[in-house]
Scaffold this motif. Structure first.
Motif, PDB file in Angstrom:
ATOM      1  N   TYR A  92       8.940  -9.447 -30.410  1.00 50.95           N
ATOM      2  CA  TYR A  92       7.498  -9.626 -30.660  1.00 50.95           C
ATOM      3  C   TYR A  92       7.028 -10.951 -30.048  1.00 50.95           C
ATOM      4  N   VAL A  98       2.134 -10.827 -29.608  1.00 43.79           N
ATOM      5  CA  VAL A  98       1.158 -11.558 -30.403  1.00 43.79           C
ATOM      6  C   VAL A  98      -0.262 -11.229 -29.922  1.00 43.79           C
ATOM      7  N   LYS A 102      -4.003  -6.019 -33.744  1.00 43.08           N
ATOM      8  CA  LYS A 102      -3.329  -6.101 -35.035  1.00 43.08           C
ATOM      9  C   LYS A 102      -4.010  -5.194 -36.066  1.00 43.08           C
ATOM     10  N   PHE A 134       3.104  -6.121 -38.039  1.00 41.69           N
ATOM     11  CA  PHE A 134       2.766  -7.527 -37.801  1.00 41.69           C
ATOM     12  C   PHE A 134       1.265  -7.775 -37.847  1.00 41.69           C
ATOM     13  N   GLY A 135       0.906  -8.944 -38.383  1.00 39.57           N
ATOM     14  CA  GLY A 135      -0.444  -9.437 -38.147  1.00 39.57           C
ATOM     15  C   GLY A 135      -1.458  -9.188 -39.243  1.00 39.57           C
ATOM     16  N   GLN A 136      -1.070  -8.682 -40.364  1.00 41.05           N
ATOM     17  CA  GLN A 136      -2.057  -8.503 -41.444  1.00 41.05           C
ATOM     18  C   GLN A 136      -1.392  -8.700 -42.796  1.00 41.05           C
ATOM     19  N   ASN A 294       6.364 -13.324 -44.403  1.00 48.98           N
ATOM     20  CA  ASN A 294       5.262 -13.996 -43.712  1.00 48.98           C
ATOM     21  C   ASN A 294       5.659 -15.243 -42.935  1.00 48.98           C
ATOM     22  N   VAL A 297       8.217 -15.074 -38.387  1.00 50.23           N
ATOM     23  CA  VAL A 297       7.801 -15.167 -36.981  1.00 50.23           C
ATOM     24  C   VAL A 297       7.725 -16.644 -36.573  1.00 50.23           C
ATOM     25  N   GLU A 298       7.148 -17.438 -37.444  1.00 50.06           N
ATOM     26  CA  GLU A 298       7.025 -18.867 -37.150  1.00 50.06           C
ATOM     27  C   GLU A 298       8.411 -19.530 -37.110  1.00 50.06           C
ATOM     28  N   THR A 305       2.576 -15.558 -38.230  1.00 50.66           N
ATOM     29  CA  THR A 305       2.136 -14.153 -38.236  1.00 50.66           C
ATOM     30  C   THR A 305       2.696 -13.467 -39.473  1.00 50.66           C
TER      31      THR A 305
END
Ligand code: HAM
Length: 419
Positions: A92, A98, A102, A134-136, A294, A297-298, A305
């Protein structure tokens, strides 16, 4: 000299055609569900840098500390993936997903490797089917991924065999305080806990809670610990979103229980975690596990994300599924040395027309070839006999009724399609 046969590695399995059919059927059901829910497939490598799993899954987890298949190549440590999430997150980030709209909804499937003690339902190479979104960060997405797993179980006819347990494990930033509070409460009984739990007390106290040793369990099930876990305050935002997820699940008519001791074996989770388990498989009862993650990803180098997902253990799932799909064989072509070439051509024409066909060119007698056709469950025997072929005809025998008739070869495929 007689050579010793080479055996498969302990904890791995060969999947033979009869069983593979069940896998294919199950995969087909899953593909249909994913298409309906609009999840796209992602295929990532089975081998990654070890540091991906160390950083992703957690250095102190059993998976990374004891169970990885790791080795060195060109001074780098590589590992066979023990799970799918870390690799999907790596991809990802690396593939710039990214920038994709999303929420990005992905599914994957494939072999995973964990050096665990093999036993019924626990292997060193096993297969997972998983999803990652991803993303929400909403309760709706949490509820959607759980509902998706339920839909899959329903489609496979096993929803009644599995039960869902849900828990809130808070956010990673709140976990140190939780760990300390838990340790404080367990400190008085530390000496009475098993060796593993004593080690986990310093390395990963949350994992103590799912220890299987009865004396440890007795302590973790005590009124004081249960009370502490049940009423632990994870903060307003986390608790509200978690409660909303539970409401959405109830609203969909999904039966579940909450269990404050459900902690999962991987470090990346935040807030909602869940597991589907069954009482039909003995000790290895977890069929599917997942949750929100959550911070991962970071942690793996991407922009912050939120994400959520689950993975099903396919070997365990397949033990519950009882829909053996026999592969249909439309016609078994009985042939003889004089008609091999003609029968070979005919068989290929029928396959091109979309039928499933096998040709017997074993040189065996007519009766034996018919027996073979029955054994394979063929619907018809297509007999390319020497005299008939000389007359421009073949015999089509219905193997369930025993009826047989002669036809021109070019008539056969329309006849078979009509049936
Ligand atoms: P997990 O709970 O470690 O989660 O594994 C998911 C499922 O894989 C288990 O419920 C079990 O059915 C199966 N499984 C695990 N180990 C074995 C084994 N040795 N033999 C047979 N089956 C096994 C994960 O792997 C997370 N990546 C799930 C996830 C995805 N969380 C968020 N997204």
């Amino acid at each position: 000299m007689k050579h010793e046969p080479i055996k498969r590695i302990k904890g791995t399995q060969d999947i033979l055609p009869d069983e593979a059919r069940l896998w294919q059927w199950m995969e087909q059901q899953a593909r249909e569900v994913f298409a309906q829910w609009h999840y796209g497939e992602i295929r990532v490598p089975v081998i990654e840098y070890t540091k991906l799993f160390a950083r992703g899954v957690g250095e102190e987890t059993d998976i990374v500390s004891k169970e990885m298949f790791s080795f060195e190549r060109s001074n780098r440590s590589l590992s066979l993936r023990p799970e799918g999430t870390a690799g999907v997150v790596r991809s990802y980030i690396e593939q710039g997903l990214v920038n994709a709209p999303k929420p990005l909804k992905l599914w994957y499937q494939g072999p995973m490797f964990r050096y665990e003690r093999p036993q019924e339902g626990r292997q060193r190479q096993f297969h997972q089917l998983g999803v990652e979104v991803f993303g929400q960060d909403t309760a709706y997405i949490d509820a959607e991924v759980i509902a998706l797993s339920a839909r899959l179980f329903e489609k496979l006819g096993i929803l009644g065999d599995v039960s869902l347990t849900v828990n809130n494990v808070g956010n990673p930033e709140h976990r140190p305080a939780f760990r300390e509070a838990l340790k404080q409460r367990l400190h008085p009984v530390l000496e009475e806990l098993c060796e593993d739990c004593q080690r986990r007390y310093t390395t990963n106290p949350l994992r103590m809670l799912d220890c299987k040793v009865p004396t440890c369990q007795a302590h973790y099930n005590s009124e004081e610990i249960t009370d502490f876990l049940t009423h632990y305050d994870w903060g307003d935002a986390t608790t509200t979103a978690y409660r909303q997820t539970l409401e959405l699940l109830s609203g969909m008519g999904l039966t579940f229980k909450t269990d404050p001791k459900l902690v999962r074996g991987l470090d990346y989770y935040s807030r909602t975690v869940f597991e589907w388990s069954t009482d039909k498989l003995g000790a290895q009862s977890a069929v599917c596990g997942g949750g929100r993650y959550n911070a991962l990803v970071e942690q793996l180098g991407g922009a912050p994300t939120p994400a959520v997902g689950w993975a099903i253990g396919l070997e365990r799932l397949l033990k519950l599924v009882t829909s053996p799909q026999t592969s249909p064989l439309d016609a078994y072509v009985v042939s003889f040395p004089e008609t091999y070439s003609a029968a070979f051509k005919l068989a290929n024409q029928l396959r091109e027309a979309g039928l499933s066909v096998e040709q017997d060119s074993s040189g065996k007698a007519f009766g034996k070839q018919l027996q073979a056709a029955n054994k394979r469950g063929a619907s018809y025997a297509l007999i390319v006999g020497v005299d008939e072929w000389a007359n421009g005809e073949v015999t089509l025998k219905n193997l369930s009724t025993g009826e047989q008739k002669q036809y021109k070869p070019e008539e056969v495929n329309t006849l078979l399609f009509k049936e």
